[in-house]
Design an enzyme around this catalytic site. Structure first.
Site, PDB file in Angstrom:
ATOM      1  N   GLY A 259       0.788  -1.237   0.000  1.00 59.82           N
ATOM      2  CA  GLY A 259       0.000   0.000   0.000  1.00 59.82           C
ATOM      3  C   GLY A 259       0.809   1.270   0.000  1.00 59.82           C
ATOM      4  O   GLY A 259       0.249   2.358   0.160  1.00 59.82           O
ATOM      5  N   PRO A 302       4.838  -4.853  -1.048  1.00 64.88           N
ATOM      6  CA  PRO A 302       4.693  -3.753  -2.006  1.00 64.88           C
ATOM      7  C   PRO A 302       4.342  -4.271  -3.401  1.00 64.88           C
ATOM      8  O   PRO A 302       4.923  -5.252  -3.868  1.00 64.88           O
ATOM      9  CB  PRO A 302       6.079  -3.103  -2.011  1.00 64.88           C
ATOM     10  CG  PRO A 302       7.018  -4.202  -1.624  1.00 64.88           C
ATOM     11  CD  PRO A 302       6.249  -5.102  -0.689  1.00 64.88           C
ATOM     12  N   GLY A 303       3.375  -3.646  -4.037  1.00 62.46           N
ATOM     13  CA  GLY A 303       3.035  -3.999  -5.417  1.00 62.46           C
ATOM     14  C   GLY A 303       3.298  -2.792  -6.301  1.00 62.46           C
ATOM     15  O   GLY A 303       4.290  -2.725  -7.027  1.00 62.46           O
ATOM     16  N   ARG A 304       2.416  -1.794  -6.146  1.00 59.60           N
ATOM     17  CA  ARG A 304       2.506  -0.571  -6.943  1.00 59.60           C
ATOM     18  C   ARG A 304       3.905   0.050  -6.877  1.00 59.60           C
ATOM     19  O   ARG A 304       4.456   0.459  -7.899  1.00 59.60           O
ATOM     20  CB  ARG A 304       1.476   0.429  -6.393  1.00 59.60           C
ATOM     21  CG  ARG A 304       1.283   1.666  -7.232  1.00 59.60           C
ATOM     22  CD  ARG A 304       0.485   2.720  -6.458  1.00 59.60           C
ATOM     23  NE  ARG A 304      -0.702   2.195  -5.841  1.00 59.60           N
ATOM     24  CZ  ARG A 304      -1.925   2.226  -6.362  1.00 59.60           C
ATOM     25  NH1 ARG A 304      -2.113   2.763  -7.549  1.00 59.60           N
ATOM     26  NH2 ARG A 304      -2.955   1.730  -5.706  1.00 59.60           N
ATOM     27  N   ARG A 339      -8.354   3.226 -14.255  1.00 60.23           N
ATOM     28  CA  ARG A 339      -8.149   3.839 -12.932  1.00 60.23           C
ATOM     29  C   ARG A 339      -8.812   5.203 -12.771  1.00 60.23           C
ATOM     30  O   ARG A 339      -9.388   5.485 -11.715  1.00 60.23           O
ATOM     31  CB  ARG A 339      -6.652   3.910 -12.588  1.00 60.23           C
ATOM     32  CG  ARG A 339      -5.980   2.524 -12.536  1.00 60.23           C
ATOM     33  CD  ARG A 339      -4.606   2.532 -11.881  1.00 60.23           C
ATOM     34  NE  ARG A 339      -4.692   2.830 -10.475  1.00 60.23           N
ATOM     35  CZ  ARG A 339      -4.429   4.006  -9.941  1.00 60.23           C
ATOM     36  NH1 ARG A 339      -4.023   5.000 -10.701  1.00 60.23           N
ATOM     37  NH2 ARG A 339      -4.567   4.196  -8.656  1.00 60.23           N
ATOM     38  N   TYR A 343     -11.263   5.125  -9.647  1.00 54.46           N
ATOM     39  CA  TYR A 343     -10.811   5.777  -8.407  1.00 54.46           C
ATOM     40  C   TYR A 343     -10.636   7.289  -8.559  1.00 54.46           C
ATOM     41  O   TYR A 343     -10.054   7.932  -7.680  1.00 54.46           O
ATOM     42  CB  TYR A 343      -9.452   5.210  -7.960  1.00 54.46           C
ATOM     43  CG  TYR A 343      -9.283   3.732  -8.152  1.00 54.46           C
ATOM     44  CD1 TYR A 343     -10.017   2.827  -7.380  1.00 54.46           C
ATOM     45  CD2 TYR A 343      -8.416   3.223  -9.108  1.00 54.46           C
ATOM     46  CE1 TYR A 343      -9.873   1.464  -7.567  1.00 54.46           C
ATOM     47  CE2 TYR A 343      -8.265   1.860  -9.298  1.00 54.46           C
ATOM     48  CZ  TYR A 343      -8.999   0.984  -8.530  1.00 54.46           C
ATOM     49  OH  TYR A 343      -8.853  -0.366  -8.713  1.00 54.46           O
ATOM     50  N   CYS A 370     -16.837   4.127 -25.463  1.00 51.77           N
ATOM     51  CA  CYS A 370     -18.178   4.724 -25.481  1.00 51.77           C
ATOM     52  C   CYS A 370     -18.669   5.034 -24.077  1.00 51.77           C
ATOM     53  O   CYS A 370     -19.683   4.485 -23.636  1.00 51.77           O
ATOM     54  CB  CYS A 370     -19.134   3.781 -26.190  1.00 51.77           C
ATOM     55  SG  CYS A 370     -18.535   3.351 -27.819  1.00 51.77           S
ATOM     56  N   GLU A 371     -17.931   5.837 -23.358  1.00 56.84           N
ATOM     57  CA  GLU A 371     -18.301   6.228 -22.004  1.00 56.84           C
ATOM     58  C   GLU A 371     -17.800   7.649 -21.789  1.00 56.84           C
ATOM     59  O   GLU A 371     -16.626   7.936 -22.061  1.00 56.84           O
ATOM     60  CB  GLU A 371     -17.569   5.371 -20.957  1.00 56.84           C
ATOM     61  CG  GLU A 371     -17.722   3.911 -21.118  1.00 56.84           C
ATOM     62  CD  GLU A 371     -18.466   3.260 -19.964  1.00 56.84           C
ATOM     63  OE1 GLU A 371     -18.697   3.922 -18.942  1.00 56.84           O
ATOM     64  OE2 GLU A 371     -18.813   2.083 -20.122  1.00 56.84           O
ATOM     65  N   TYR A 400      -1.177  -1.826 -12.007  1.00 59.14           N
ATOM     66  CA  TYR A 400      -2.637  -1.834 -12.152  1.00 59.14           C
ATOM     67  C   TYR A 400      -3.095  -1.198 -13.473  1.00 59.14           C
ATOM     68  O   TYR A 400      -4.104  -0.516 -13.525  1.00 59.14           O
ATOM     69  CB  TYR A 400      -3.297  -1.138 -10.948  1.00 59.14           C
ATOM     70  CG  TYR A 400      -2.910  -1.771  -9.633  1.00 59.14           C
ATOM     71  CD1 TYR A 400      -3.302  -3.071  -9.327  1.00 59.14           C
ATOM     72  CD2 TYR A 400      -2.115  -1.100  -8.713  1.00 59.14           C
ATOM     73  CE1 TYR A 400      -2.926  -3.671  -8.129  1.00 59.14           C
ATOM     74  CE2 TYR A 400      -1.729  -1.696  -7.515  1.00 59.14           C
ATOM     75  CZ  TYR A 400      -2.138  -2.975  -7.234  1.00 59.14           C
ATOM     76  OH  TYR A 400      -1.760  -3.574  -6.051  1.00 59.14           O
TER      77      TYR A 400
HETATM   78  N1  LLP Z   1      -1.200  -7.112  -0.284  1.00 61.44           N
HETATM   79  C1  LLP Z   1      -2.512  -7.306  -0.414  1.00 61.44           C
HETATM   80  C2  LLP Z   1      -3.157  -8.332   0.391  1.00 61.44           C
HETATM   81  C3  LLP Z   1      -3.251  -6.537  -1.327  1.00 61.44           C
HETATM   82  O1  LLP Z   1      -4.564  -6.739  -1.442  1.00 61.44           O
HETATM   83  C4  LLP Z   1      -2.597  -5.562  -2.112  1.00 61.44           C
HETATM   84  C5  LLP Z   1      -3.337  -4.756  -3.065  1.00 61.44           C
HETATM   85  C6  LLP Z   1      -1.201  -5.393  -1.955  1.00 61.44           C
HETATM   86  C7  LLP Z   1      -0.534  -6.178  -1.024  1.00 61.44           C
HETATM   87  C8  LLP Z   1      -0.407  -4.408  -2.760  1.00 61.44           C
HETATM   88  O2  LLP Z   1      -0.805  -3.095  -2.572  1.00 61.44           O
HETATM   89  P1  LLP Z   1       0.032  -1.929  -3.296  1.00 61.44           P
HETATM   90  O3  LLP Z   1       1.412  -1.920  -2.653  1.00 61.44           O
HETATM   91  O4  LLP Z   1       0.123  -2.275  -4.734  1.00 61.44           O
HETATM   92  O5  LLP Z   1      -0.727  -0.696  -3.067  1.00 61.44           O
HETATM   93  N2  LLP Z   1      -6.456  -1.522  -8.411  1.00 61.44           N
HETATM   94  C9  LLP Z   1      -6.148  -0.529  -7.394  1.00 61.44           C
HETATM   95  C10 LLP Z   1      -5.263  -1.094  -6.321  1.00 61.44           C
HETATM   96  C11 LLP Z   1      -5.863  -2.306  -5.657  1.00 61.44           C
HETATM   97  C12 LLP Z   1      -4.957  -2.884  -4.607  1.00 61.44           C
HETATM   98  C13 LLP Z   1      -5.417  -4.249  -4.222  1.00 61.44           C
HETATM   99  N3  LLP Z   1      -4.603  -4.875  -3.247  1.00 61.44           N
HETATM  100  C14 LLP Z   1      -5.502   0.677  -8.053  1.00 61.44           C
HETATM  101  O6  LLP Z   1      -5.272   0.641  -9.263  1.00 61.44           O
HETATM  102  O7  LLP Z   1      -5.238   1.682  -7.403  1.00 61.44           O
END
Ligand code: LLP
Length: 442
Positions: A259, A302-304, A339, A343, A370-371, A400
């Site tokens: 996150g 971390p993902g994003r 996105r 959001y 078409c939106e 994402y």
């Molecule tokens: N761990 C869990 C259990 C999660 O559900 C998520 C993200 C992460 C880690 C990684 O979070 P990050 O570091 O990437 O923020 N589609 C949305 C984001 C959805 C996140 C879902 N879970 C967007 O595009 O903003």
């Protein structure tokens, strides 16, 4: 009076320069954008548009930044941000673990032989197929999310299965509602406040073939405040102490999720990773010491923040409509980036492939779908002479985007091109109409 007022040409070139921290680390900017030594206008010419490029150096640098800031932690990449073989290979080489949340994400991991011991399997509603795929993979850890799942898993597991229990610690991460996941009364995990989390632990302990290794929480995405993570850590340690007191269990792993916020706009600050590491370490040690429990191994997900800034998407302008608002319509949109509509996400944009002496005026870049809500970027400064055929580059599209893309309006999803040391490599090829029709067998 600034230098830019005296020298209008300087004003033009300054306006074109989206700040460096929004682009991949290897970017240089002139009339074009070069990433890893590759000119993006030539990527567009070779692979067509829209096209998303991914800078390998930036992905690896983000992995190293997390591992350096928290050498004691297991850094687990959240594959939902962007899951493809090349990225999983890079993060495996960088020593990260992997969070997956479906049989499909496990299949990508398997295709690159991602080590089972470094995989965590998530999901609030894992299907029987997801659970079977997880068990078949080998010695993965499963983050259980419901009582049904705990019982189901215990019935399926042939050997002792390691699990973590997902907890909602009642922490508001102050982010968009759709990506807030740590508050009570929602679909993820077991509430700490209602006692559901303790009940879930009891249920796990009642199954001799399940081994409780840890607890997990994930408070949300795009979280800017370190204090929210600290609060979650403190609450989780409180629970760990309570479980030790009431059930005599020792929790060895504490997973605080991902996150970490990423900057999308010039005014957004980068997340203070060093501050996070320091404050979290202090909070964790202090709380554990005052409760008399051993400090668990920390896991973060971390993902994003691993992939977002490594990605840039290039679109071609299809048409420009001038009125009270100037709409610049490009050849992608909602299908490669939902996105903004999901959001209210905002993006920066710059013209590439040519310079323009024209005045910069605010415009809205829209997609081809078409939106009315199909917007790429609102109120971004672009040269007044922008026209069909121009190329626009949008930064921070590594996370994402590819993973959230769809075929709305039967539009083919764009390719993902890896850039490294002056060369471009197709990581995921662009979709074709044949691909679309292959599944349509009726
Ligand atoms: N761990 C869990 C259990 C999660 O559900 C998520 C993200 C992460 C880690 C990684 O979070 P990050 O570091 O990437 O923020 N589609 C949305 C984001 C959805 C996140 C879902 N879970 C967007 O595009 O903003």
């Amino acid at each position: 009076v600034t230098l830019a007022d005296i020298l209008p040409t300087l004003a033009v070139s300054l306006a074109d320069k989206v700040p460096a921290h929004l682009w991949p680390d290897t970017t240089t900017q002139d009339d074009d954008l070069h990433v890893a030594g590759v000119r993006l206008a030539s990527v567009a010419a070779t692979f067509g548009t829209p096209v998303t490029v991914l800078d390998e150096t930036t992905v690896r640098a983000r992995c190293r930044a997390f591992r350096t800031a928290l050498p004691e932690a297991e850094v687990t990449y959240a594959g939902k941000a962007l899951s493809c073989r090349a990225v999983l290979r890079w993060i495996a080489e960088e020593g990260l673990s992997l969070d997956v949340c479906s049989a499909g994400e496990l299949a990508v991991a398997r295709s690159v032989n991602f080590p089972a011991s470094r995989i965590l399997v998530h999901g609030n509603a894992k299907t029987p197929d997801d659970l079977k795929a997880a068990l078949a993979y080998g010695d993965v850890r499963i983050v259980v999310d419901s009582l049904d799942e705990i019982d189901h898993l215990a019935a399926l597991a042939r050997t002792r299965q390691r699990v973590l229990v997902r907890v909602t610690p009642g922490v508001d991460a102050h982010t968009h509602r759709a990506i807030t996941t740590g508050t009570d009364d929602q679909k993820f995990g077991f509430s700490l406040a209602t006692g559901a989390a303790s009940e879930a632990v009891r249920r796990v302990l009642s199954h001799p073939n399940l081994e409780l290794t840890g607890l997990h929480c994930h408070i949300g995405s795009q979280v800017r405040r370190v204090a929210s993570f600290e609060l979650a850590a403190r609450r989780m340690v409180d629970l760990i102490a309570g479980l030790r007191r009431d059930h005599g269990v020792t929790i060895h792993e504490l997973d605080l999720g991902g996150g970490f916020a990423v900057p999308y706009l010039p005014e957004d600050d980068p997340f203070d990773l060093t501050g996070y590491a320091t404050r979290l370490r202090v909070a964790l040690h202090y709380e554990c010491q005052s409760h008399g429990v051993p400090v668990p191994k920390l896991i973060i997900e971390p993902g994003r923040s691993i992939v977002a800034t490594a990605g840039v998407t290039v679109y071609r302008v299809v048409t420009v409509k001038r009125g009270p608002t100037t709409f610049v319509a490009v050849d992608g949109g909602l299908s490669d980036n939902p996105r903004p509509s999901l959001y209210g996400a905002r993006y920066s944009v710059r013209l590439i492939g040519r310079t323009s002496p024209a005045r910069r005026t605010p415009m809205t870049v829209v997609g081809r779908h078409c939106e009315a809500g199909d917007v790429v970027a609102t109120d971004v400064p672009l040269p007044a002479d922008i026209h069909a055929g121009d190329l626009l580059a949008v930064p921070c599209t590594g996370a994402y985007h590819h993973s959230l893309a769809s075929n709305y309006n039967q539009v083919c999803r764009p390719p993902l091109i890896g850039l490294h040391n002056g060369t471009s490599t197709v990581l995921v090829r662009g979709e074709t109409e044949e691909d679309l029709l292959r599944r349509d067998v009726g």
